[in-house]
Motif scaffolding. Structure first.
Motif, PDB file in Angstrom:
ATOM      1  N   PRO A  31       0.827  -1.199   0.000  1.00  0.00           N
ATOM      2  CA  PRO A  31       0.000   0.000   0.000  1.00  0.00           C
ATOM      3  C   PRO A  31       0.862   1.251   0.000  1.00  0.00           C
ATOM      4  CG  PRO A  31      -0.778  -1.576   1.635  1.00  0.00           C
ATOM      5  CD  PRO A  31       0.531  -2.087   1.102  1.00  0.00           C
ATOM      6  N   GLY A  32       0.434   2.253  -0.746  1.00  0.00           N
ATOM      7  CA  GLY A  32       1.148   3.518  -0.791  1.00  0.00           C
ATOM      8  C   GLY A  32       2.216   3.597  -1.860  1.00  0.00           C
ATOM      9  N   ASN A  33       2.489   2.488  -2.573  1.00  0.00           N
ATOM     10  CA  ASN A  33       3.487   2.562  -3.627  1.00  0.00           C
ATOM     11  C   ASN A  33       2.813   2.848  -4.962  1.00  0.00           C
ATOM     12  OD1 ASN A  33       2.491   0.162  -4.653  1.00  0.00           O
ATOM     13  ND2 ASN A  33       4.262  -1.052  -4.113  1.00  0.00           N
ATOM     14  N   ASP A  34       3.552   2.705  -6.053  1.00  0.00           N
ATOM     15  CA  ASP A  34       3.008   3.033  -7.370  1.00  0.00           C
ATOM     16  C   ASP A  34       2.310   1.853  -8.041  1.00  0.00           C
ATOM     17  OD1 ASP A  34       5.115   1.414  -8.098  1.00  0.00           O
ATOM     18  OD2 ASP A  34       6.088   2.888  -9.382  1.00  0.00           O
ATOM     19  N   GLY A  35       2.153   0.728  -7.329  1.00  0.00           N
ATOM     20  CA  GLY A  35       1.457  -0.426  -7.868  1.00  0.00           C
ATOM     21  C   GLY A  35       2.331  -1.393  -8.633  1.00  0.00           C
ATOM     22  N   HIS A  36       3.622  -1.085  -8.768  1.00  0.00           N
ATOM     23  CA  HIS A  36       4.548  -2.000  -9.444  1.00  0.00           C
ATOM     24  C   HIS A  36       5.185  -2.916  -8.414  1.00  0.00           C
ATOM     25  CE1 HIS A  36       4.563  -0.253 -13.469  1.00  0.00           C
ATOM     26  NE2 HIS A  36       4.577   0.933 -12.905  1.00  0.00           N
ATOM     27  N   ARG A  37       5.359  -4.195  -8.783  1.00  0.00           N
ATOM     28  CA  ARG A  37       6.057  -5.158  -7.938  1.00  0.00           C
ATOM     29  C   ARG A  37       7.472  -5.337  -8.468  1.00  0.00           C
ATOM     30  NH1 ARG A  37       3.952  -8.503  -4.500  1.00  0.00           N
ATOM     31  NH2 ARG A  37       5.394 -10.104  -5.171  1.00  0.00           N
ATOM     32  N   SER A  38       8.390  -5.598  -7.578  1.00  0.00           N
ATOM     33  CA  SER A  38       9.786  -5.782  -7.988  1.00  0.00           C
ATOM     34  C   SER A  38      10.097  -7.234  -8.354  1.00  0.00           C
ATOM     35  CB  SER A  38      10.725  -5.323  -6.872  1.00  0.00           C
ATOM     36  OG  SER A  38      10.496  -6.089  -5.710  1.00  0.00           O
ATOM     37  N   ASP A  39       9.211  -8.167  -8.020  1.00  0.00           N
ATOM     38  CA  ASP A  39       9.508  -9.575  -8.244  1.00  0.00           C
ATOM     39  C   ASP A  39       8.766 -10.179  -9.435  1.00  0.00           C
ATOM     40  OD1 ASP A  39       7.010  -9.453  -7.116  1.00  0.00           O
ATOM     41  OD2 ASP A  39       7.341 -11.059  -5.681  1.00  0.00           O
ATOM     42  N   ILE A  40       8.323  -9.353 -10.359  1.00  0.00           N
ATOM     43  CA  ILE A  40       7.664  -9.856 -11.568  1.00  0.00           C
ATOM     44  C   ILE A  40       8.711 -10.559 -12.435  1.00  0.00           C
ATOM     45  CG2 ILE A  40       6.586  -9.151 -13.747  1.00  0.00           C
ATOM     46  CD1 ILE A  40       5.251  -6.913 -12.282  1.00  0.00           C
ATOM     47  N   PRO A  41       8.374 -11.732 -12.969  1.00  0.00           N
ATOM     48  CA  PRO A  41       9.336 -12.405 -13.852  1.00  0.00           C
ATOM     49  C   PRO A  41       9.693 -11.516 -15.048  1.00  0.00           C
ATOM     50  CG  PRO A  41       7.483 -13.844 -13.368  1.00  0.00           C
ATOM     51  CD  PRO A  41       7.140 -12.490 -12.830  1.00  0.00           C
ATOM     52  N   LYS A  42      10.956 -11.512 -15.383  1.00  0.00           N
ATOM     53  CA  LYS A  42      11.389 -10.780 -16.570  1.00  0.00           C
ATOM     54  C   LYS A  42      10.747 -11.421 -17.788  1.00  0.00           C
ATOM     55  CE  LYS A  42      14.466  -8.183 -14.450  1.00  0.00           C
ATOM     56  NZ  LYS A  42      13.884  -7.097 -13.725  1.00  0.00           N
ATOM     57  N   ALA A  43      10.526 -10.611 -18.807  1.00  0.00           N
ATOM     58  CA  ALA A  43       9.886 -11.111 -20.026  1.00  0.00           C
ATOM     59  C   ALA A  43      10.716 -10.686 -21.231  1.00  0.00           C
ATOM     60  CB  ALA A  43       8.471 -10.566 -20.139  1.00  0.00           C
ATOM     61  N   LYS A  44      11.160 -11.670 -21.996  1.00  0.00           N
ATOM     62  CA  LYS A  44      11.899 -11.410 -23.230  1.00  0.00           C
ATOM     63  C   LYS A  44      10.873 -11.372 -24.366  1.00  0.00           C
ATOM     64  CE  LYS A  44      15.189 -13.494 -26.387  1.00  0.00           C
ATOM     65  NZ  LYS A  44      15.916 -14.728 -26.701  1.00  0.00           N
ATOM     66  N   VAL A  45      10.812 -10.245 -25.076  1.00  0.00           N
ATOM     67  CA  VAL A  45       9.874 -10.097 -26.185  1.00  0.00           C
ATOM     68  C   VAL A  45      10.304 -11.026 -27.313  1.00  0.00           C
ATOM     69  CG1 VAL A  45       8.923  -8.499 -27.897  1.00  0.00           C
ATOM     70  CG2 VAL A  45       9.322  -7.724 -25.549  1.00  0.00           C
ATOM     71  N   VAL A  46       9.355 -11.837 -27.825  1.00  0.00           N
ATOM     72  CA  VAL A  46       9.681 -12.820 -28.853  1.00  0.00           C
ATOM     73  C   VAL A  46       8.855 -12.625 -30.129  1.00  0.00           C
ATOM     74  CG1 VAL A  46      10.520 -14.556 -27.239  1.00  0.00           C
ATOM     75  CG2 VAL A  46       8.099 -14.525 -27.861  1.00  0.00           C
ATOM     76  N   GLY A  47       8.185 -11.508 -30.241  1.00  0.00           N
ATOM     77  CA  GLY A  47       7.389 -11.248 -31.435  1.00  0.00           C
ATOM     78  C   GLY A  47       6.736  -9.888 -31.352  1.00  0.00           C
ATOM     79  N   LYS A  48       5.974  -9.585 -32.368  1.00  0.00           N
ATOM     80  CA  LYS A  48       5.292  -8.297 -32.462  1.00  0.00           C
ATOM     81  C   LYS A  48       4.005  -8.324 -31.639  1.00  0.00           C
ATOM     82  CE  LYS A  48       3.560  -5.007 -35.825  1.00  0.00           C
ATOM     83  NZ  LYS A  48       3.371  -4.695 -37.234  1.00  0.00           N
ATOM     84  N   ALA A  49       3.749  -7.218 -30.937  1.00  0.00           N
ATOM     85  CA  ALA A  49       2.529  -7.102 -30.134  1.00  0.00           C
ATOM     86  C   ALA A  49       1.302  -7.169 -31.028  1.00  0.00           C
ATOM     87  CB  ALA A  49       2.542  -5.794 -29.349  1.00  0.00           C
ATOM     88  N   VAL A  50       0.230  -7.743 -30.469  1.00  0.00           N
ATOM     89  CA  VAL A  50      -1.042  -7.839 -31.182  1.00  0.00           C
ATOM     90  C   VAL A  50      -2.103  -7.116 -30.373  1.00  0.00           C
ATOM     91  CG1 VAL A  50      -0.456  -9.982 -32.382  1.00  0.00           C
ATOM     92  CG2 VAL A  50      -1.582 -10.084 -30.150  1.00  0.00           C
ATOM     93  N   ASN A  51      -3.162  -6.693 -31.051  1.00  0.00           N
ATOM     94  CA  ASN A  51      -4.240  -5.970 -30.388  1.00  0.00           C
ATOM     95  C   ASN A  51      -5.221  -6.895 -29.685  1.00  0.00           C
ATOM     96  OD1 ASN A  51      -3.311  -3.427 -31.165  1.00  0.00           O
ATOM     97  ND2 ASN A  51      -4.403  -3.524 -33.104  1.00  0.00           N
ATOM     98  N   CYS A  52      -5.364  -8.134 -30.157  1.00  0.00           N
ATOM     99  CA  CYS A  52      -6.386  -9.047 -29.636  1.00  0.00           C
ATOM    100  C   CYS A  52      -5.859 -10.472 -29.526  1.00  0.00           C
ATOM    101  CB  CYS A  52      -7.598  -9.075 -30.572  1.00  0.00           C
ATOM    102  SG  CYS A  52      -8.384  -7.479 -30.841  1.00  0.00           S
ATOM    103  N   LEU A  53      -6.479 -11.224 -28.601  1.00  0.00           N
ATOM    104  CA  LEU A  53      -6.254 -12.660 -28.482  1.00  0.00           C
ATOM    105  C   LEU A  53      -7.618 -13.350 -28.557  1.00  0.00           C
ATOM    106  CD1 LEU A  53      -3.752 -12.863 -25.464  1.00  0.00           C
ATOM    107  CD2 LEU A  53      -3.226 -13.058 -27.905  1.00  0.00           C
ATOM    108  N   PRO A  54      -7.720 -14.470 -29.285  1.00  0.00           N
ATOM    109  CA  PRO A  54      -8.994 -15.204 -29.315  1.00  0.00           C
ATOM    110  C   PRO A  54      -9.331 -15.726 -27.916  1.00  0.00           C
ATOM    111  CG  PRO A  54      -7.495 -15.971 -31.036  1.00  0.00           C
ATOM    112  CD  PRO A  54      -6.708 -15.074 -30.140  1.00  0.00           C
TER     113      PRO A  54
END
Length: 134
Positions: free
Chosen positions: A25-48
């Motif tokens: 509580p009181g922080n900016d809502g970001h967690r420090s322990d989120i798994p790192k994510a390596k981008v492996v493709g182009k972002a898409v607008n939708c998922l089925p």
């Protein structure tokens, strides 16, 4: 410790596994322990919707969606979704067969009472294909 993260798909509740930690509580809502994510493709607008297998709420800004055995998409919300990282549960409603970056999610609060209570509503961002690291 694992908790179930309910998602409402057009009124049908599905339990999905997520982490039980919350933001401070009181922080900016970001967690420090989120798994790192390596981008492996182009972002898409939708998922089925029918391809969604799991969602993991990471914090007030981040949700990871699994669509296959090991295919993950990270959705970095354009604005903070207060309470999302604490409650780790959300719902959405769409008349489409896809969940898109123009859709709105609503945080579900687990309360002691007759049922869940809706909290913040927030817009989604693009879905970026990623490889999660531990």
């Amino acid at each position: 410790m694992n908790r179930k993260t309910p998602i409402l798909l057009a009124g049908i509740a599905i339990a999905l596994t997520g982490c039980a930690a919350s933001t401070t509580p009181g922080n900016d809502g970001h967690r420090s322990d989120i798994p790192k994510a390596k981008v492996v493709g182009k972002a898409v607008n939708c998922l089925p919707i029918q391809s969604l297998r799991e969602s993991v709420v990471r914090d007030d800004w981040t949700i990871d969606f699994r669509t296959g055995a090991s295919t993950w998409y990270r959705n970095s919300l354009p604005r903070r979704c207060n309470g999302l990282g604490f409650e780790r549960a959300f719902s959405y409603a769409t008349s489409q067969t896809q969940l898109c970056n123009v859709d709105i999610i609503t945080v579900i609060a687990n309360t002691a009472g007759p049922g869940p209570m809706n909290r913040s509503s927030c817009g989604l961002g693009e879905f970026t294909p990623v490889e999660l690291t531990k």
